[in-house]
Design a protein around this motif. Structure first.
Motif, PDB file in Angstrom:
ATOM      1  N   LEU A 195      37.439  31.514  34.171  1.00 38.04           N
ATOM      2  CA  LEU A 195      37.607  32.520  34.684  1.00 38.04           C
ATOM      3  C   LEU A 195      38.997  32.532  35.562  1.00 38.04           C
ATOM      4  CD1 LEU A 195      35.971  34.304  35.630  1.00 38.04           C
ATOM      5  CD2 LEU A 195      36.076  33.133  37.471  1.00 38.04           C
ATOM      6  N   ALA A 196      39.612  31.540  35.543  1.00 37.89           N
ATOM      7  CA  ALA A 196      41.310  31.425  36.145  1.00 37.89           C
ATOM      8  C   ALA A 196      41.995  32.393  34.804  1.00 37.89           C
ATOM      9  CB  ALA A 196      41.773  30.258  36.174  1.00 37.89           C
ATOM     10  N   ARG A 197      41.432  31.889  33.170  1.00 38.64           N
ATOM     11  CA  ARG A 197      42.446  32.291  32.191  1.00 38.64           C
ATOM     12  C   ARG A 197      42.330  33.934  32.252  1.00 38.64           C
ATOM     13  NH1 ARG A 197      42.276  27.947  29.491  1.00 38.64           N
ATOM     14  NH2 ARG A 197      40.215  28.942  28.848  1.00 38.64           N
ATOM     15  N   GLU A 198      40.407  34.744  32.463  1.00 41.44           N
ATOM     16  CA  GLU A 198      40.758  35.554  31.812  1.00 41.44           C
ATOM     17  C   GLU A 198      41.201  36.990  32.951  1.00 41.44           C
ATOM     18  OE1 GLU A 198      38.046  38.113  30.198  1.00 41.44           O
ATOM     19  OE2 GLU A 198      38.173  35.809  28.802  1.00 41.44           O
ATOM     20  N   LEU A 199      41.294  36.515  34.349  1.00 42.35           N
ATOM     21  CA  LEU A 199      41.285  37.160  35.803  1.00 42.35           C
ATOM     22  C   LEU A 199      42.878  37.292  35.442  1.00 42.35           C
ATOM     23  CD1 LEU A 199      38.859  36.074  37.981  1.00 42.35           C
ATOM     24  CD2 LEU A 199      38.848  38.433  36.602  1.00 42.35           C
ATOM     25  N   GLY A 200      43.913  35.447  34.929  1.00 41.40           N
ATOM     26  CA  GLY A 200      45.215  36.059  35.157  1.00 41.40           C
ATOM     27  C   GLY A 200      45.259  34.843  36.353  1.00 41.40           C
ATOM     28  N   LYS A 201      45.029  34.331  36.906  1.00 37.87           N
ATOM     29  CA  LYS A 201      44.337  33.856  38.063  1.00 37.87           C
ATOM     30  C   LYS A 201      45.134  32.448  37.923  1.00 37.87           C
ATOM     31  CE  LYS A 201      43.410  37.918  40.461  1.00 37.87           C
ATOM     32  NZ  LYS A 201      43.995  38.655  41.205  1.00 37.87           N
ATOM     33  N   SER A 202      44.798  31.697  39.367  1.00 37.49           N
ATOM     34  CA  SER A 202      45.350  30.432  38.628  1.00 37.49           C
ATOM     35  C   SER A 202      43.547  29.725  39.488  1.00 37.49           C
ATOM     36  CB  SER A 202      46.385  29.547  40.368  1.00 37.49           C
ATOM     37  OG  SER A 202      45.769  29.575  41.030  1.00 37.49           O
ATOM     38  N   ASP A 203      43.893  28.108  38.615  1.00 43.77           N
ATOM     39  CA  ASP A 203      42.853  27.597  38.777  1.00 43.77           C
ATOM     40  C   ASP A 203      42.380  27.596  40.191  1.00 43.77           C
ATOM     41  OD1 ASP A 203      42.823  26.886  35.599  1.00 43.77           O
ATOM     42  OD2 ASP A 203      42.943  24.840  36.267  1.00 43.77           O
ATOM     43  N   MET A 204      43.070  26.630  41.149  1.00 46.91           N
ATOM     44  CA  MET A 204      43.226  27.150  42.113  1.00 46.91           C
ATOM     45  C   MET A 204      42.668  28.131  43.539  1.00 46.91           C
ATOM     46  SD  MET A 204      43.571  23.660  42.525  1.00 46.91           S
ATOM     47  CE  MET A 204      43.299  23.361  43.780  1.00 46.91           C
ATOM     48  N   HIS A 205      43.453  29.485  42.730  1.00 52.08           N
ATOM     49  CA  HIS A 205      42.630  30.073  43.586  1.00 52.08           C
ATOM     50  C   HIS A 205      41.217  30.215  43.091  1.00 52.08           C
ATOM     51  CE1 HIS A 205      42.602  34.482  44.748  1.00 52.08           C
ATOM     52  NE2 HIS A 205      42.140  34.761  43.683  1.00 52.08           N
ATOM     53  N   VAL A 206      40.697  30.289  42.014  1.00 51.20           N
ATOM     54  CA  VAL A 206      39.171  30.267  41.781  1.00 51.20           C
ATOM     55  C   VAL A 206      39.251  29.209  41.825  1.00 51.20           C
ATOM     56  CG1 VAL A 206      37.459  30.308  39.617  1.00 51.20           C
ATOM     57  CG2 VAL A 206      40.050  31.231  38.971  1.00 51.20           C
ATOM     58  N   LEU A 207      38.608  28.108  42.346  1.00 47.68           N
ATOM     59  CA  LEU A 207      38.407  27.604  43.101  1.00 47.68           C
ATOM     60  C   LEU A 207      38.129  27.771  44.894  1.00 47.68           C
ATOM     61  CD1 LEU A 207      37.052  24.202  43.794  1.00 47.68           C
ATOM     62  CD2 LEU A 207      39.240  23.584  44.608  1.00 47.68           C
ATOM     63  N   TYR A 208      39.397  28.498  45.181  1.00 51.04           N
ATOM     64  CA  TYR A 208      38.696  29.083  46.807  1.00 51.04           C
ATOM     65  C   TYR A 208      37.726  30.023  47.644  1.00 51.04           C
ATOM     66  CZ  TYR A 208      43.706  26.211  47.239  1.00 51.04           C
ATOM     67  OH  TYR A 208      44.640  24.591  46.845  1.00 51.04           O
ATOM     68  N   VAL A 209      38.394  31.101  46.019  1.00 57.98           N
ATOM     69  CA  VAL A 209      37.334  32.074  46.219  1.00 57.98           C
ATOM     70  C   VAL A 209      35.699  31.925  46.396  1.00 57.98           C
ATOM     71  CG1 VAL A 209      36.600  33.637  45.045  1.00 57.98           C
ATOM     72  CG2 VAL A 209      39.021  33.788  44.832  1.00 57.98           C
ATOM     73  N   GLU A 210      36.022  30.989  44.914  1.00 66.20           N
ATOM     74  CA  GLU A 210      34.539  30.334  45.121  1.00 66.20           C
ATOM     75  C   GLU A 210      33.438  29.286  46.126  1.00 66.20           C
ATOM     76  OE1 GLU A 210      31.794  26.989  42.134  1.00 66.20           O
ATOM     77  OE2 GLU A 210      34.470  26.738  42.598  1.00 66.20           O
ATOM     78  N   ARG A 211      34.561  28.292  46.488  1.00 63.68           N
ATOM     79  CA  ARG A 211      34.171  27.692  48.016  1.00 63.68           C
ATOM     80  C   ARG A 211      33.625  28.901  49.068  1.00 63.68           C
ATOM     81  NH1 ARG A 211      39.083  23.253  48.915  1.00 63.68           N
ATOM     82  NH2 ARG A 211      38.371  21.297  47.168  1.00 63.68           N
ATOM     83  N   ALA A 212      35.408  29.893  48.866  1.00 57.50           N
ATOM     84  CA  ALA A 212      34.268  31.218  50.216  1.00 57.50           C
ATOM     85  C   ALA A 212      33.493  31.763  50.372  1.00 57.50           C
ATOM     86  CB  ALA A 212      36.233  31.785  50.760  1.00 57.50           C
ATOM     87  N   GLY A 213      33.424  32.095  48.502  1.00 63.27           N
ATOM     88  CA  GLY A 213      32.053  32.299  48.418  1.00 63.27           C
ATOM     89  C   GLY A 213      30.746  31.821  48.922  1.00 63.27           C
ATOM     90  N   ARG A 214      30.799  30.597  47.711  1.00 61.93           N
ATOM     91  CA  ARG A 214      29.842  29.972  48.518  1.00 61.93           C
ATOM     92  C   ARG A 214      29.143  29.720  50.250  1.00 61.93           C
ATOM     93  NH1 ARG A 214      27.285  29.344  43.210  1.00 61.93           N
ATOM     94  NH2 ARG A 214      29.141  28.230  41.653  1.00 61.93           N
ATOM     95  N   ALA A 215      30.245  30.007  50.672  1.00 60.24           N
ATOM     96  CA  ALA A 215      30.330  29.442  51.754  1.00 60.24           C
ATOM     97  C   ALA A 215      30.111  30.516  53.148  1.00 60.24           C
ATOM     98  CB  ALA A 215      31.849  28.569  52.528  1.00 60.24           C
ATOM     99  N   ASN A 216      30.010  31.606  52.700  1.00 58.40           N
ATOM    100  CA  ASN A 216      30.102  32.783  52.954  1.00 58.40           C
ATOM    101  C   ASN A 216      29.018  34.234  52.559  1.00 58.40           C
ATOM    102  OD1 ASN A 216      31.441  32.226  55.716  1.00 58.40           O
ATOM    103  ND2 ASN A 216      33.294  31.903  54.141  1.00 58.40           N
TER     104      ASN A 216
END
Length: 185
Positions: free
Chosen positions: A59-80
């Protein structure tokens, strides 16, 4: 057709989670008054893509984002995301909280005991290497450094570290490997 899609100038709705994530992130950047809404929708798309079997790296590669950014967005999303939009924190606060979310560390195995006997010094001020050949001293020190680096590397593999920290550990290990090869001849 939504106002957000009209502003992009397209009649096509983004259909895949990756397309929706791109769309909502772009809209969040363009429309500050709707940023939270679009960031949360992008997070929903991230979670959907990950739940659909896509890896974080993919997903990070597809979006041109870092692995960590994807992790943080996932965490924020799952929590809220289960909360109504009006009950959710602001996106930036949720993202920052996800960055600082406590991790459950995996227990690391106890390091193997050093098979070398402890030096038997009567005088504590004397070096255990006093009687050794300088090449042997260098070999012993390099081996100890390598063992420390292996423990740190194992820790970094078991726990989430920044890409910069992993790169630095890799550079140090490569330097130590080179030094050890140089000492061994």
């Amino acid at each position: 057709m939504s106002a957000a899609l009209r502003s992009v100038g397209t009649d096509e709705q983004p259909t895949t989670p990756v397309e929706r994530a791109r769309f909502h992130e772009s809209e969040a950047d363009r429309h500050a008054d709707q940023e939270d809404h679009h960031r949360w929708e992008a997070a929903r798309a991230y979670v959907e893509a990950l739940d659909g079997g896509m890896s974080k790296k993919g997903l990070a590669r597809e979006l041109g984002k870092s692995d960590m950014h994807v992790l943080y967005v996932e965490r924020a999303g799952r929590a809220n995301l289960s909360l109504p939009l009006e009950d959710r924190p602001r996106w930036n606060a949720a993202y920052q909280a996800a960055k600082g979310a406590p991790k459950t560390p995996k227990p690391s195995p106890e390091p193997a005991p050093d098979p070398r006997p402890e030096p038997e010094d009567e005088d504590e001020d004397e070096s255990p290497y006093k009687e050794k050949n300088p090449l042997e001293v260098m070999f012993d020190v390099t081996n100890r450094i390598m063992k420390d680096i292996q423990r740190v590397t194992q820790f970094s593999l078991e726990n989430e570290l920044t890409a910069e920290a992993r790169t630095e550990f890799k550079r140090i290990r490569q330097a130590a490997d080179f030094a050890l090869k140089d000492v061994k001849g």
